[in-house]
Write a protein that holds these residues in place. Sequence first.
Motif, short mmCIF file in Angstrom:
data_model
loop_
_atom_site.label_atom_id
_atom_site.label_comp_id
_atom_site.label_asym_id
_atom_site.label_seq_id
_atom_site.Cartn_x
_atom_site.Cartn_y
_atom_site.Cartn_z
N MET A 273 0.81 -1.21 0.00
CA MET A 273 0.00 0.00 0.00
C MET A 273 0.84 1.27 0.00
SD MET A 273 -3.13 -0.96 -0.18
CE MET A 273 -3.94 0.58 0.24
N ALA A 274 1.96 1.25 0.70
CA ALA A 274 2.73 2.48 0.92
C ALA A 274 3.12 3.22 -0.36
CB ALA A 274 3.97 2.16 1.76
N PRO A 275 3.59 2.52 -1.43
CA PRO A 275 3.99 3.28 -2.62
C PRO A 275 2.86 4.09 -3.24
CG PRO A 275 4.86 1.04 -2.71
CD PRO A 275 3.90 1.09 -1.56
N ARG A 285 8.79 6.74 -3.55
CA ARG A 285 8.07 5.64 -4.20
C ARG A 285 9.06 4.64 -4.78
NH1 ARG A 285 2.31 6.12 -6.99
NH2 ARG A 285 2.08 4.02 -7.84
N GLY A 286 10.15 5.14 -5.35
CA GLY A 286 11.17 4.25 -5.88
C GLY A 286 11.78 3.38 -4.81
N ALA A 287 12.06 3.98 -3.63
CA ALA A 287 12.62 3.21 -2.52
C ALA A 287 11.63 2.17 -2.00
CB ALA A 287 13.04 4.15 -1.40
N LEU A 288 10.36 2.55 -1.92
CA LEU A 288 9.34 1.62 -1.43
C LEU A 288 9.10 0.47 -2.41
CD1 LEU A 288 6.85 4.20 0.08
CD2 LEU A 288 8.19 2.51 1.35
N ASN A 289 9.43 0.68 -3.68
CA ASN A 289 9.33 -0.40 -4.66
C ASN A 289 10.48 -1.40 -4.53
OD1 ASN A 289 6.95 -0.18 -6.26
ND2 ASN A 289 7.76 1.68 -7.19
N LEU A 290 11.41 -1.13 -3.62
CA LEU A 290 12.52 -2.04 -3.39
C LEU A 290 12.31 -2.90 -2.15
CD1 LEU A 290 15.59 0.28 -4.15
CD2 LEU A 290 14.25 -1.13 -5.72
N THR A 291 11.12 -2.84 -1.54
CA THR A 291 10.81 -3.71 -0.42
C THR A 291 10.56 -5.14 -0.94
OG1 THR A 291 8.46 -3.15 -0.56
CG2 THR A 291 9.82 -1.84 0.94
N PRO A 292 10.69 -6.14 -0.07
CA PRO A 292 10.56 -7.53 -0.54
C PRO A 292 9.30 -7.82 -1.33
CG PRO A 292 11.46 -7.50 1.67
CD PRO A 292 11.10 -6.07 1.35
N LEU A 293 8.13 -7.41 -0.81
CA LEU A 293 6.89 -7.73 -1.51
C LEU A 293 6.82 -7.04 -2.86
CD1 LEU A 293 4.12 -9.26 -1.04
CD2 LEU A 293 3.18 -6.98 -0.73
N MET A 294 7.24 -5.77 -2.92
CA MET A 294 7.15 -5.04 -4.18
C MET A 294 8.18 -5.55 -5.19
SD MET A 294 4.54 -3.32 -3.89
CE MET A 294 4.68 -2.53 -5.50
N LEU A 295 9.29 -6.04 -4.73
CA LEU A 295 10.25 -6.66 -5.66
C LEU A 295 9.60 -7.86 -6.34
CD1 LEU A 295 13.56 -6.46 -3.61
CD2 LEU A 295 13.12 -5.35 -5.81
N TRP A 296 8.86 -8.66 -5.56
CA TRP A 296 8.16 -9.79 -6.17
C TRP A 296 7.04 -9.30 -7.09
CZ3 TRP A 296 2.95 -11.18 -4.84
CH2 TRP A 296 2.49 -12.27 -5.59
N ALA A 297 6.27 -8.31 -6.64
CA ALA A 297 5.17 -7.80 -7.45
C ALA A 297 5.66 -7.27 -8.80
CB ALA A 297 4.43 -6.70 -6.70
N ASN A 298 6.87 -6.74 -8.84
CA ASN A 298 7.44 -6.20 -10.08
C ASN A 298 8.39 -7.17 -10.76
OD1 ASN A 298 6.27 -3.50 -10.17
ND2 ASN A 298 7.49 -3.04 -8.36
N GLY A 306 11.64 -0.89 -16.53
CA GLY A 306 10.69 -0.86 -15.43
C GLY A 306 9.53 0.10 -15.58
N GLY A 307 9.59 0.98 -16.58
CA GLY A 307 8.51 1.93 -16.77
C GLY A 307 8.53 3.06 -15.75
N PRO A 308 7.45 3.81 -15.65
CA PRO A 308 7.43 5.01 -14.79
C PRO A 308 7.46 4.71 -13.30
CG PRO A 308 5.24 4.58 -15.66
CD PRO A 308 6.17 3.63 -16.36
N GLU A 309 7.05 3.52 -12.89
CA GLU A 309 7.01 3.18 -11.47
C GLU A 309 8.40 3.00 -10.87
OE1 GLU A 309 4.47 2.90 -9.39
OE2 GLU A 309 2.96 3.44 -10.86
N ILE A 310 9.35 2.64 -11.70
CA ILE A 310 10.70 2.33 -11.22
C ILE A 310 11.60 3.53 -11.43
CG2 ILE A 310 12.65 0.77 -11.47
CD1 ILE A 310 10.06 -0.50 -10.34
N ALA A 311 12.24 3.98 -10.35
CA ALA A 311 12.99 5.23 -10.41
C ALA A 311 14.42 5.06 -10.90
CB ALA A 311 13.00 5.90 -9.03
N TRP A 312 14.99 3.85 -10.74
CA TRP A 312 16.41 3.69 -11.04
C TRP A 312 16.68 2.43 -11.87
CZ3 TRP A 312 15.06 4.11 -5.64
CH2 TRP A 312 15.06 5.43 -5.17
N ALA A 313 17.83 2.43 -12.51
CA ALA A 313 18.25 1.28 -13.29
C ALA A 313 18.60 0.11 -12.37
CB ALA A 313 19.48 1.65 -14.13
N ASN A 314 18.41 -1.11 -12.90
CA ASN A 314 18.80 -2.34 -12.18
C ASN A 314 18.17 -2.39 -10.78
OD1 ASN A 314 20.65 -3.19 -14.33
ND2 ASN A 314 21.92 -1.49 -13.64
#
Length: 344
Positions: A273-275, A285-298, A306-314
């Motif tokens: 939910m947080a992102p 939002r980019g940092a929150l996409n690096l949490t365990p659950l969001m890594l699996w979701a993505n 990664g599209g617009p949701e992902i802030a950084w390469a790799n």
Amino acid sequence: MGSPDMLLRYEIKKILFSPALIGFAVLCAALNVFIARSLYKPDAMSGGEPYNVFEGYDAGALADGYVARYGMRDGAERNIRGKYGKLQPVIDQKAENGDALSAYFGQETYIMHGHLFGTTLFAVAGESCLFALFAALTSTGYENARNTEQLVCASKTGRTVSRTKLAASLLTGLLFFAVILVSGLAVFFARFDFSAVWGDNVSSSFNSAPGNYLIPFMTWRSFTVAGLLGAVTVAAAGLTAVFSLFGTALGTFFRGGYIACGAAIVLCVLQYMAPLFFQTGGTLRGALNLTPLMLWANSGKWFTDGGPEIAWANFESAGILACLAALAAAGLAAAAFYRRRDLV
């Protein structure tokens, strides 16, 4: 209490012979068979002539579109423009190498690629992460559930058993991952023949970004189908280890198994939910996409832009390594707390 090797074997045995985990493993195997059987299978692979979609492709224009569509500003705009600025040389190299000229599965490429990387491996990674989490919670909560925690922790060895439990959870989690990966892929490839495309580039002009037919499939390095499968497998194994550490830290910190399980559920919901409360493309939002659950979701976007949701390469590599480090530290802190807490 016995030698370290004997304790490790005992902890592994407790996990492997847990009725709940055995049932979960059977359900995962059945689910993978169902997934493979239910996926759409084209009667014939339609052809077509691939073309060099990356020749003259402007990553900056793509960034402009994302900035305008999502109303990005300040840090979010800098993140997205910076990411696609770094991607432009990669795109130019893809154009020079002719990555897009692979036929892959022709007009059915997007569907077939999604079947493997967006559905089957997504399921395998999720099943493995859940098993690793449940295995860790089962192991750490075993003595408390049977009212033997005070007896075990009366000795010096018992007070340090959390390290053995972590090793057992990691080993069983990775073992389950290997078994479910091999069995799941065996069922998948028995239905879908990839033998002719292993050497094809996944950035074929017939492929598209996950969820967007209008954008080519862009990766940060050149991948064949076999190469991307190998990279995703390694990343999924790393994420499985992350969930083992996550479960061990929670199970060690919270005495009650039900409380630890409830905490895991709450934290997973919060990770999802947080992102949503922060700006697309932004640093938070980019940092929150690096949490365990969001890594699996993505996970379907691993190794791509990664599209617009992902802030950084790799993002997948950075996220998994960061999670491993952070959760290892959390596990050490929980173990130190466990050694000193009052069990009365």
